[in-house]
Design a protein around this motif. Structure first.
Motif, PDB file in Angstrom:
ATOM      1  N   GLU A 187       0.833  -1.206   0.000  1.00  0.00           N
ATOM      2  CA  GLU A 187       0.000   0.000   0.000  1.00  0.00           C
ATOM      3  C   GLU A 187       0.866   1.253   0.000  1.00  0.00           C
ATOM      4  OE1 GLU A 187      -3.870  -0.539   2.530  1.00  0.00           O
ATOM      5  OE2 GLU A 187      -2.252  -1.640   3.509  1.00  0.00           O
ATOM      6  N   ARG A 188       1.909   1.253   0.807  1.00  0.00           N
ATOM      7  CA  ARG A 188       2.791   2.422   0.883  1.00  0.00           C
ATOM      8  C   ARG A 188       3.642   2.575  -0.367  1.00  0.00           C
ATOM      9  NH1 ARG A 188       6.591   1.804   4.167  1.00  0.00           N
ATOM     10  NH2 ARG A 188       6.333  -0.407   4.683  1.00  0.00           N
ATOM     11  N   ALA A 189       4.047   1.449  -0.946  1.00  0.00           N
ATOM     12  CA  ALA A 189       4.933   1.499  -2.111  1.00  0.00           C
ATOM     13  C   ALA A 189       4.225   1.951  -3.382  1.00  0.00           C
ATOM     14  CB  ALA A 189       5.578   0.141  -2.334  1.00  0.00           C
ATOM     15  N   THR A 190       2.897   2.047  -3.345  1.00  0.00           N
ATOM     16  CA  THR A 190       2.179   2.613  -4.494  1.00  0.00           C
ATOM     17  C   THR A 190       1.969   4.115  -4.350  1.00  0.00           C
ATOM     18  OG1 THR A 190       0.025   2.143  -3.486  1.00  0.00           O
ATOM     19  CG2 THR A 190       0.938   0.468  -4.967  1.00  0.00           C
ATOM     20  N   GLY A 191       2.383   4.678  -3.218  1.00  0.00           N
ATOM     21  CA  GLY A 191       2.229   6.116  -3.015  1.00  0.00           C
ATOM     22  C   GLY A 191       0.801   6.560  -2.767  1.00  0.00           C
ATOM     23  N   ARG A 192      -0.061   5.658  -2.388  1.00  0.00           N
ATOM     24  CA  ARG A 192      -1.483   5.980  -2.300  1.00  0.00           C
ATOM     25  C   ARG A 192      -1.834   6.939  -1.163  1.00  0.00           C
ATOM     26  NH1 ARG A 192      -5.009   0.840  -0.408  1.00  0.00           N
ATOM     27  NH2 ARG A 192      -6.568   2.508  -0.297  1.00  0.00           N
ATOM     28  N   PHE A 193      -0.927   7.109  -0.206  1.00  0.00           N
ATOM     29  CA  PHE A 193      -1.231   7.975   0.936  1.00  0.00           C
ATOM     30  C   PHE A 193      -0.589   9.348   0.826  1.00  0.00           C
ATOM     31  CE2 PHE A 193      -1.245   3.542   2.528  1.00  0.00           C
ATOM     32  CZ  PHE A 193      -2.624   3.431   2.701  1.00  0.00           C
ATOM     33  N   GLY A 194       0.016   9.635  -0.320  1.00  0.00           N
ATOM     34  CA  GLY A 194       0.617  10.955  -0.508  1.00  0.00           C
ATOM     35  C   GLY A 194       2.113  10.932  -0.277  1.00  0.00           C
ATOM     36  N   ASN A 195       2.658  12.066   0.144  1.00  0.00           N
ATOM     37  CA  ASN A 195       4.105  12.197   0.295  1.00  0.00           C
ATOM     38  C   ASN A 195       4.610  11.417   1.517  1.00  0.00           C
ATOM     39  OD1 ASN A 195       3.514  13.766   2.546  1.00  0.00           O
ATOM     40  ND2 ASN A 195       3.919  15.708   1.519  1.00  0.00           N
ATOM     41  N   ALA A 196       5.901  11.511   1.776  1.00  0.00           N
ATOM     42  CA  ALA A 196       6.499  10.725   2.861  1.00  0.00           C
ATOM     43  C   ALA A 196       5.895  11.069   4.211  1.00  0.00           C
ATOM     44  CB  ALA A 196       8.011  10.945   2.884  1.00  0.00           C
ATOM     45  N   GLU A 197       5.632  12.353   4.442  1.00  0.00           N
ATOM     46  CA  GLU A 197       5.072  12.762   5.732  1.00  0.00           C
ATOM     47  C   GLU A 197       3.648  12.249   5.904  1.00  0.00           C
ATOM     48  OE1 GLU A 197       4.134  16.971   7.992  1.00  0.00           O
ATOM     49  OE2 GLU A 197       5.959  16.801   6.762  1.00  0.00           O
ATOM     50  N   ALA A 198       2.836  12.386   4.868  1.00  0.00           N
ATOM     51  CA  ALA A 198       1.454  11.913   4.954  1.00  0.00           C
ATOM     52  C   ALA A 198       1.412  10.396   5.123  1.00  0.00           C
ATOM     53  CB  ALA A 198       0.685  12.335   3.700  1.00  0.00           C
ATOM     54  N   THR A 199       2.305   9.708   4.445  1.00  0.00           N
ATOM     55  CA  THR A 199       2.349   8.254   4.555  1.00  0.00           C
ATOM     56  C   THR A 199       2.726   7.825   5.965  1.00  0.00           C
ATOM     57  OG1 THR A 199       2.941   8.032   2.222  1.00  0.00           O
ATOM     58  CG2 THR A 199       3.437   6.167   3.657  1.00  0.00           C
ATOM     59  N   LEU A 200       3.698   8.490   6.559  1.00  0.00           N
ATOM     60  CA  LEU A 200       4.109   8.120   7.907  1.00  0.00           C
ATOM     61  C   LEU A 200       3.010   8.438   8.911  1.00  0.00           C
ATOM     62  CD1 LEU A 200       6.352   6.776   9.418  1.00  0.00           C
ATOM     63  CD2 LEU A 200       7.453   8.997   9.721  1.00  0.00           C
ATOM     64  N   ARG A 201       2.244   9.487   8.683  1.00  0.00           N
ATOM     65  CA  ARG A 201       1.099   9.768   9.554  1.00  0.00           C
ATOM     66  C   ARG A 201       0.099   8.628   9.495  1.00  0.00           C
ATOM     67  NH1 ARG A 201       0.721  14.305  11.917  1.00  0.00           N
ATOM     68  NH2 ARG A 201       1.900  16.143  11.257  1.00  0.00           N
TER      69      ARG A 201
END
Length: 239
Positions: free
Chosen positions: A49-63
């Motif tokens: 899920e994270r490797a597709t970039g679906r949650f936005g940039n690095a900061e949004a993904t870590l949130r």
């Protein structure tokens, strides 16, 4: 022997030595106020899920990861943790000693080269500082394409950027993410790297039923591609 115009490589475990999360990741968990075991469990479970970039940039993904782990750090802590994670992933990354010589030899023979990698935001940020960067004609990252291997989109993106047909390309990988099967389905030839150190490699969704060609060392690809190796021994820690 087939005649190729390009050789495309997986990154982690193929151009690099085996990868495991090192001690530097402990600092990321501490900054987030999250037990390391909990953070690692979420990271493993949500990798694709994270490797597709679906949650936005690095900061949004870590949130989003923090929410899955049940912790809610401050904005400042998340920003610091993003930087910490970048450093940690970079610290885990050690190029194979023959990565630079192999890429250089291929290019000297007129072949194009490239990377196709399932990855999160860190790799596109630090790969330009690695010794292999000037030797790559194309870099395709799942986090930017929005798909992960074995989806054909990654392989075909590389072909499109190179201006080549899939049949003109040889793909080399350790077999994570069923990448070898994916490359063949996309129309490429594929070969598995089975270097001894990969027994310790962190891998997801391995191509365990692969029965195709296998190489024992990265420089063995030069035989398949018709290139001769020149001067080995570059560690690859650049920048």
């Amino acid at each position: 022997m087939p005649s190729y115009q390009a050789v495309l490589f997986d990154f982690f475990g193929t151009l690099t030595r085996s990868v495991q999360r090192g001690a530097a990741h402990l600092g990321t968990a501490e900054l987030l106020g999250c037990p390391t075991e909990t953070l690692n469990e979420v990271l493993n479970r949500t990798y694709y899920e994270r490797a597709t970039g679906r949650f936005g940039n690095a900061e949004a993904t870590l949130r989003w990861v923090c929410a899955q782990a049940g912790v809610h750090p401050s904005d400042r802590a998340v920003r610091a943790a993003v930087a910490s994670r970048h450093r940690a992933v970079r610290a885990d990354t050690r190029l194979r000693a023959d990565a630079v010589p192999v890429l250089a030899a291929l290019r000297q023979r007129g072949l194009r080269t490239g990377v196709i990698s399932d990855c999160t935001h860190e790799l596109p940020a630090f790969l330009p500082q690695l010794a292999i960067a000037p030797l790559l004609d194309v870099r395709v990252y799942s986090v930017q394409v929005g798909r992960c291997k074995p989806d054909a989109a990654l392989y075909l993106t590389a072909c499109r950027r190179l201006g080549l047909a899939p049949r003109d390309c040889l793909y080399v990988g350790d077999g994570g993410s069923q990448e070898l099967t994916g490359a063949e389905r996309a129309g490429m030839s594929a070969v598995r790297l089975a270097a001894p150190d990969l027994a310790e490699h962190m891998v997801f969704n391995a191509d365990r039923d692969w029965r195709g060609p296998t190489l024992g060392a990265l420089h063995d690809v030069l035989g398949l591609a018709g290139a001769a190796v020149v001067g080995m021994g570059v560690d690859g820690r650049a920048g």
